[in-house]
Structures are given as structure tokens and as C-alpha cells.
Motif scaffolding. Structure first.
Motif, PDB file in Angstrom:
ATOM      1  N   MET A 174       0.878  -1.114  -0.104  1.00 13.99           N
ATOM      2  CA  MET A 174       0.219   0.088  -0.074  1.00 13.99           C
ATOM      3  C   MET A 174       0.697   1.506   0.009  1.00 13.99           C
ATOM      4  O   MET A 174       1.677   1.247   0.557  1.00 13.99           O
ATOM      5  CB  MET A 174      -0.457  -0.162   1.074  1.00 13.99           C
ATOM      6  CG  MET A 174      -1.493   1.441   1.229  1.00 13.99           C
ATOM      7  SD  MET A 174      -3.451   0.726   2.790  1.00 13.99           S
ATOM      8  CE  MET A 174      -3.663  -0.195   1.965  1.00 13.99           C
ATOM      9  N   THR A 175       0.938   2.202  -0.876  1.00 12.37           N
ATOM     10  CA  THR A 175       1.432   3.214  -0.765  1.00 12.37           C
ATOM     11  C   THR A 175       0.993   3.906  -0.043  1.00 12.37           C
ATOM     12  O   THR A 175       0.315   4.244   0.638  1.00 12.37           O
ATOM     13  CB  THR A 175       1.320   4.256  -2.322  1.00 12.37           C
ATOM     14  OG1 THR A 175       0.207   4.514  -2.232  1.00 12.37           O
ATOM     15  CG2 THR A 175       1.534   3.005  -3.166  1.00 12.37           C
ATOM     16  N   ILE A 176       2.048   5.369   0.505  1.00  9.70           N
ATOM     17  CA  ILE A 176       1.701   6.093   1.099  1.00  9.70           C
ATOM     18  C   ILE A 176       0.471   7.346   0.758  1.00  9.70           C
ATOM     19  O   ILE A 176      -0.489   7.585   1.767  1.00  9.70           O
ATOM     20  CB  ILE A 176       3.200   7.263   1.098  1.00  9.70           C
ATOM     21  CG1 ILE A 176       4.442   6.925   1.553  1.00  9.70           C
ATOM     22  CG2 ILE A 176       2.854   8.546   1.778  1.00  9.70           C
ATOM     23  CD1 ILE A 176       4.076   5.729   3.364  1.00  9.70           C
ATOM     24  N   THR A 197       7.284  10.219 -11.035  1.00 12.94           N
ATOM     25  CA  THR A 197       8.348  10.290  -9.804  1.00 12.94           C
ATOM     26  C   THR A 197       8.037   9.418  -9.274  1.00 12.94           C
ATOM     27  O   THR A 197       6.638   8.974  -8.324  1.00 12.94           O
ATOM     28  CB  THR A 197       8.590  11.348  -9.203  1.00 12.94           C
ATOM     29  OG1 THR A 197       8.409  12.389 -11.120  1.00 12.94           O
ATOM     30  CG2 THR A 197       9.645  11.722  -8.603  1.00 12.94           C
ATOM     31  N   ASN A 198       9.154   8.349  -8.768  1.00 11.44           N
ATOM     32  CA  ASN A 198       8.970   7.196  -7.964  1.00 11.44           C
ATOM     33  C   ASN A 198       8.040   6.128  -7.913  1.00 11.44           C
ATOM     34  O   ASN A 198       7.677   5.604  -6.650  1.00 11.44           O
ATOM     35  CB  ASN A 198       8.979   8.025  -5.769  1.00 11.44           C
ATOM     36  CG  ASN A 198      10.804   8.361  -5.973  1.00 11.44           C
ATOM     37  OD1 ASN A 198      11.910   8.721  -7.399  1.00 11.44           O
ATOM     38  ND2 ASN A 198      11.304   8.323  -4.654  1.00 11.44           N
ATOM     39  N   ILE A 199       7.475   6.072  -8.908  1.00  9.31           N
ATOM     40  CA  ILE A 199       6.282   4.850  -9.057  1.00  9.31           C
ATOM     41  C   ILE A 199       7.299   3.851  -9.621  1.00  9.31           C
ATOM     42  O   ILE A 199       8.009   3.431 -10.941  1.00  9.31           O
ATOM     43  CB  ILE A 199       5.455   5.006  -9.604  1.00  9.31           C
ATOM     44  CG1 ILE A 199       4.926   6.475  -9.573  1.00  9.31           C
ATOM     45  CG2 ILE A 199       4.561   4.342 -10.186  1.00  9.31           C
ATOM     46  CD1 ILE A 199       3.413   6.927 -10.889  1.00  9.31           C
ATOM     47  N   LEU A 200       7.197   2.667  -8.850  1.00  6.63           N
ATOM     48  CA  LEU A 200       8.110   1.490  -9.271  1.00  6.63           C
ATOM     49  C   LEU A 200       6.840   1.051 -10.425  1.00  6.63           C
ATOM     50  O   LEU A 200       5.869   0.595 -10.518  1.00  6.63           O
ATOM     51  CB  LEU A 200       7.824   0.154  -8.119  1.00  6.63           C
ATOM     52  CG  LEU A 200       8.107   0.851  -6.548  1.00  6.63           C
ATOM     53  CD1 LEU A 200       7.812  -0.229  -5.173  1.00  6.63           C
ATOM     54  CD2 LEU A 200       9.686   1.007  -6.813  1.00  6.63           C
ATOM     55  N   ALA A 209       8.986   5.539  -1.624  1.00  4.16           N
ATOM     56  CA  ALA A 209       8.422   5.220  -3.762  1.00  4.16           C
ATOM     57  C   ALA A 209       7.540   4.535  -3.544  1.00  4.16           C
ATOM     58  O   ALA A 209       6.176   4.773  -1.861  1.00  4.16           O
ATOM     59  CB  ALA A 209       8.844   4.099  -3.504  1.00  4.16           C
ATOM     60  N   PHE A 210       6.167   4.113  -4.930  1.00  2.00           N
ATOM     61  CA  PHE A 210       4.727   4.323  -4.355  1.00  2.00           C
ATOM     62  C   PHE A 210       4.691   3.277  -5.717  1.00  2.00           C
ATOM     63  O   PHE A 210       5.621   2.722  -6.473  1.00  2.00           O
ATOM     64  CB  PHE A 210       4.532   5.931  -5.452  1.00  2.00           C
ATOM     65  CG  PHE A 210       4.476   7.045  -4.658  1.00  2.00           C
ATOM     66  CD1 PHE A 210       3.840   7.280  -3.332  1.00  2.00           C
ATOM     67  CD2 PHE A 210       5.552   7.655  -5.151  1.00  2.00           C
ATOM     68  CE1 PHE A 210       4.671   8.220  -2.660  1.00  2.00           C
ATOM     69  CE2 PHE A 210       5.935   9.082  -4.445  1.00  2.00           C
ATOM     70  CZ  PHE A 210       4.904   8.994  -2.933  1.00  2.00           C
ATOM     71  N   GLU A 211       3.204   2.541  -5.749  1.00  2.00           N
ATOM     72  CA  GLU A 211       3.248   1.611  -6.429  1.00  2.00           C
ATOM     73  C   GLU A 211       2.408   2.134  -6.957  1.00  2.00           C
ATOM     74  O   GLU A 211       0.537   2.552  -6.723  1.00  2.00           O
ATOM     75  CB  GLU A 211       2.224   0.203  -5.851  1.00  2.00           C
ATOM     76  CG  GLU A 211       4.143  -0.377  -4.847  1.00  2.00           C
ATOM     77  CD  GLU A 211       2.797  -1.219  -3.397  1.00  2.00           C
ATOM     78  OE1 GLU A 211       1.741  -2.088  -3.792  1.00  2.00           O
ATOM     79  OE2 GLU A 211       3.640  -2.751  -2.920  1.00  2.00           O
ATOM     80  N   LEU A 248       2.247  16.362  -4.261  1.00  2.00           N
ATOM     81  CA  LEU A 248       2.743  15.542  -2.910  1.00  2.00           C
ATOM     82  C   LEU A 248       3.456  14.832  -2.815  1.00  2.00           C
ATOM     83  O   LEU A 248       4.578  14.429  -1.964  1.00  2.00           O
ATOM     84  CB  LEU A 248       1.149  14.875  -2.068  1.00  2.00           C
ATOM     85  CG  LEU A 248       1.577  14.517  -1.048  1.00  2.00           C
ATOM     86  CD1 LEU A 248       1.598  15.417  -0.078  1.00  2.00           C
ATOM     87  CD2 LEU A 248       0.025  13.782  -0.529  1.00  2.00           C
ATOM     88  N   ARG A 249       3.203  13.324  -4.282  1.00  2.00           N
ATOM     89  CA  ARG A 249       4.085  12.533  -4.520  1.00  2.00           C
ATOM     90  C   ARG A 249       6.005  12.736  -4.890  1.00  2.00           C
ATOM     91  O   ARG A 249       6.182  12.321  -4.259  1.00  2.00           O
ATOM     92  CB  ARG A 249       3.749  12.039  -5.716  1.00  2.00           C
ATOM     93  CG  ARG A 249       4.442  10.428  -6.860  1.00  2.00           C
ATOM     94  CD  ARG A 249       3.937   9.392  -7.082  1.00  2.00           C
ATOM     95  NE  ARG A 249       2.840  10.543  -8.479  1.00  2.00           N
ATOM     96  CZ  ARG A 249       3.588  10.792  -9.434  1.00  2.00           C
ATOM     97  NH1 ARG A 249       4.928  10.433  -8.746  1.00  2.00           N
ATOM     98  NH2 ARG A 249       2.992  10.776 -10.506  1.00  2.00           N
TER      99      ARG A 249
END
Length: 391
Positions: free
Chosen positions: A1-3, A138-141, A266-268, A283-284
Motif C-alpha cells: 500500500m502506498t503512502i 516520479t518514484n512509481i515502481l 516510493a509508490f506502487e 505531494l508525490r
């Protein structure tokens, strides 16, 4: 689960409501608009001055090496000048001009569509991979390959594989050849190899373009300049190799500091809203970036990517304005209860490398390892099976 998905419960943005995020987005839009409306002669003079200094350093450094590379003092001087010129060209000039930060000047010589830089990657390929892919996702796996450049594990949520044990060594090797590593990355070379895909005609054409460009760059530094030095060709060859290595290690370290230190999120992809709002995108960027604190000369040499948070928020604003923007952005972090990740360069480099080493091992392996348990932990590591990839 992402932030962002979990912000109502446990993440660093857990306390923010949707209305808070919308207000945050509106405030950041106003900051951006204020800079756009105030761009002018001062900013144009800045980039022209930096370009002039860079060109004098490069020409002077190459001339010093041609005339005196066999003497140690002139070798050091010429090498230092050339390394500094390459750093400025790569970081403060090339990266930022190709972002379109100076397109508003309408100067055909300093424009994202015409600029040529001292780099193996063709500008158009870099812009596709960096401007379009990285800064959008940005930072999405799985979407942002700048996260470990597709060769490293950079988040606990990524299944551990035994091949990650060598990622600290692989990361150091990549740092040494960073210019060429980026060129391969911009070609999606690793993705195609891992998927065992046949290269398309378009991709083959891009590979040929990159190979020709890389060969031209290498010939300039490692063939032509040494030949011009006559009997001092060996010393000049060592000097240009040193200058290139210095530029590669520096740019790799700066980029690591902005993207990989502990505390950067990092984010999914599958858990993010496909209709991400402007505030959510902002925000991301805020949660997925880190800054480097230091004096003005350090900001210049990093291409102002020491202000990576501000750069991710406003990638098309002139880099010389990030320092003043950072004051307002930091105030927003504090007002909205978010952590502004900014530390001196040595601390951020150490933090990024700590993360590279930590994630080369199974989750919590280092935490569970001490003087009494290390033998069992090593045996456990050697017998470990790769983690299953989530369906």
C-alpha cells in the motif's frame, strides 16, 4: 500500500485530508506562477554567464593539457579545469537547458530543441526517458526506471532476489561509467534484454545513433586530445579519463542524494489514483525527493539538483531560482506537517549508500544480525529462496 493511498492511516501524509492536498496544490501553483511572471534579464544573464565560464574552462583546460600535461602542476590544473567544465556542462547547463528551463528566452542557441551537451546520450532520447517518463511517474515502481535504473532494489516492497546481493558493487561500477550507463538506460537496453525482446527497427536506429555519438565523444577525449599533446599523450589520456571519472562520480552522487536516501518514499502504480490530481502529483514529488544543504558554489556544481524537491515540483523553472523557491516550499512542508528531507552532502551520500546496501539484503536482515547471530544469518542468506513476485 502506498503512502498516498494510506495517508488516512499511517503514512507521512496521514494527517492530510483531500481538501488539504488541494490547498497545497493551489499554493504551489501560485509559487510557480510568481516565478514565471518574474523571469527576466537577471535570469538570462545568469545562464549566459555560466555557459561562458564553462566554455572558457573547457577550452583552457584542454589547451593546458596539450601544452603541458607532462608537468605535474599543469596536469593537475588542466585536469581540474576540464573536470569542472564537464560538471557544469552536465549539471547546471545541459540538464537544465534540456528541461526547457530557458526556452522562454527564445534564444535559439540556448533552447531545449537545439542544445548539444558533452554526453554520450543524444538529447532527444534523454528528454524522453527523463523529462517525460521520470518526471511524470516520479518514484512509481515499474513506471519510473530512475528508481535504481532498473538494476537495483530500492524499496522494501520489491521482492528480494539473490542477484541483489551484488547491487552495491553494481552501483559503484555504474557510478564510474555513469555517462554510458545513462545512455544504455535511455535506450531501455536493460528492459529489452531482461524481457528477451527482439530490438525493433526503431530501437536499432536509436542504438546506432547513440553508439555514433558515444564514439564521437570518446574520440574527442581519448584520441584527438592525446594526439595533439604529442609526447605527452599518455599524461593527457590519463587527465581526460580522470576528468570523465570525476564528472561521472559527482553526477551519480548528486542524483543518488536526491532520489535514494533513507526517508524518500516510493509508490506502487496499482494503488495510485489513475486520475491523480495536481495536488496529489505535487505531494508525490514532495515525499519522493530529498535535498542537499550547503553553500552556493555546491548548488551551482550540482546543477541546483541539491534542490531536488523544488526541481521535482517545478522542473521547468530556471535553476537559479530554486534557492528562493525553497524558502517558500520549506514553509509549506512545516505548515502541512511534512518532513523536509535536507541534509549536508556527506550525510545524504552515506544515507543513499546505506539504503543500497540494506536493500541488497532481505528485509530486516541487517536489523536481525549482530555478533552473536551473524553466522546463522549468513547461512540463512545463502540458503534463502527468491521472494515470490506478487501476482
Amino acid at each position: 500500500m502506498t503512502i498516498l493511498q494510506d495517508q488516512t492511516r499511517t503514512g507521512p501524509a496521514a494527517h492530510l485530508t483531500s481538501e488539504d492536498v488541494d490547498r497545497l496544490g493551489a499554493e504551489l501553483d501560485r509559487i510557480r506562477q510568481d516565478v514565471i511572471e518574474s523571469r527576466g534579464a537577471r535570469d538570462a544573464a545568469y545562464i549566459r554567464r555560466v555557459i561562458a565560464v564553462q566554455r572558457r574552462l573547457e577550452l583552457g583546460g584542454r589547451l593546458v593539457l596539450v601544452l603541458g600535461s607532462r608537468r605535474k602542476p599543469t596536469w593537475v590544473l588542466g585536469t581540474s579545469m576540464l573536470a569542472l567544465a564537464k560538471i557544469l556542462d552536465n549539471m547546471e547547463i545541459g540538464h537544465n537547458v534540456l528541461h526547457g528551463q530557458w526556452d522562454w528566452m527564445r534564444d535559439p542557441k540556448i533552447h531545449s530543441t537545439t542544445w548539444e551537451w558533452d554526453h554520450a546520450t543524444p538529447p532527444a532520447q534523454w528528454q524522453r526517458a527523463h523529462n517525460q517518463q521520470h518526471h511524470t511517474y516520479t518514484n512509481i515502481l515499474g513506471m519510473d526506471n530512475d528508481l535504481g535504473y532498473g538494476i537495483m532494489r530500492v524499496d522494501e516492497g520489491q521482492p528480494w532476489q539473490p542477484r541483489y546481493l551484488v547491487q552495491p558493487l553494481w552501483n559503484f561500477f555504474n557510478a564510474c561509467i555513469f555517462e554510458y550507463g545513462i545512455a544504455l538506460y535511455d535506450l531501455d537496453f536493460g528492459d529489452n534484454l531482461r524481457a528477451r525482446m527482439t530490438f525493433s527497427d526503431k530501437k536499432k536506429a536509436e542504438m546506432r545513433t547513440t553508439a555514433k555519438r558515444a564514439a564521437r565523444q570518446a574520440a574527442k577525449d581519448f584520441v584527438i586530445l592525446p594526439l595533439l599533446s604529442g609526447r605527452g599523450w599518455r599524461a593527457t589520456l590519463a587527465a581526460t579519463a580522470t576528468a570523465n571519472l570525476t564528472r561521472n562520480l559527482w553526477s551519480h552522487s548528486v542524483i543518488m542524494c536526491g532520489h535514494f536516501p533513507e526517508g524518500v518514499e516510493a509508490f506502487e502504480q496499482e494503488t495510485l489514483d489513475p486520475d491523480e490530481s495536481r495536488g496529489e502529483w505535487y505531494l508525490r514529488q514532495m515525499l519522493g525527493s530529498a535535498n542537499v544543504s550547503g553553500p552556493p558554489v555546491m548548488h551551482l556544481l550540482t546543477g541546483n539538483l541539491s534542490h531536488q524537491i523544488e526541481h521535482h515540483l517545478f522542473p521547468d523553472l530556471p535553476s537559479n531560482r530554486y534557492a528562493e523557491v525553497a524558502v517558500h516550499v520549506r514553509e509549506l512542508f512545516e505548515r502541512y506537517g511534512l518532513t523536509y528531507n535536507a541534509r549536508p552532502l556527506p550525510q545524504q551520500v552515506a544515507s543513499a549508500w546505506h539504503k543500497v546496501v540494506r536493500l541488497s539484503l532481505p528485509n530486516d536482515w541487517l536489523k536481525e544480525t549482530n555478533r552473536r547471530t551473524w553466522r546463522g544469518q549468513v547461512r540463512k542468506l545463502l540458503r534463502a529462496e527468491p521472494a515470490a513476485t506478487p501476482a
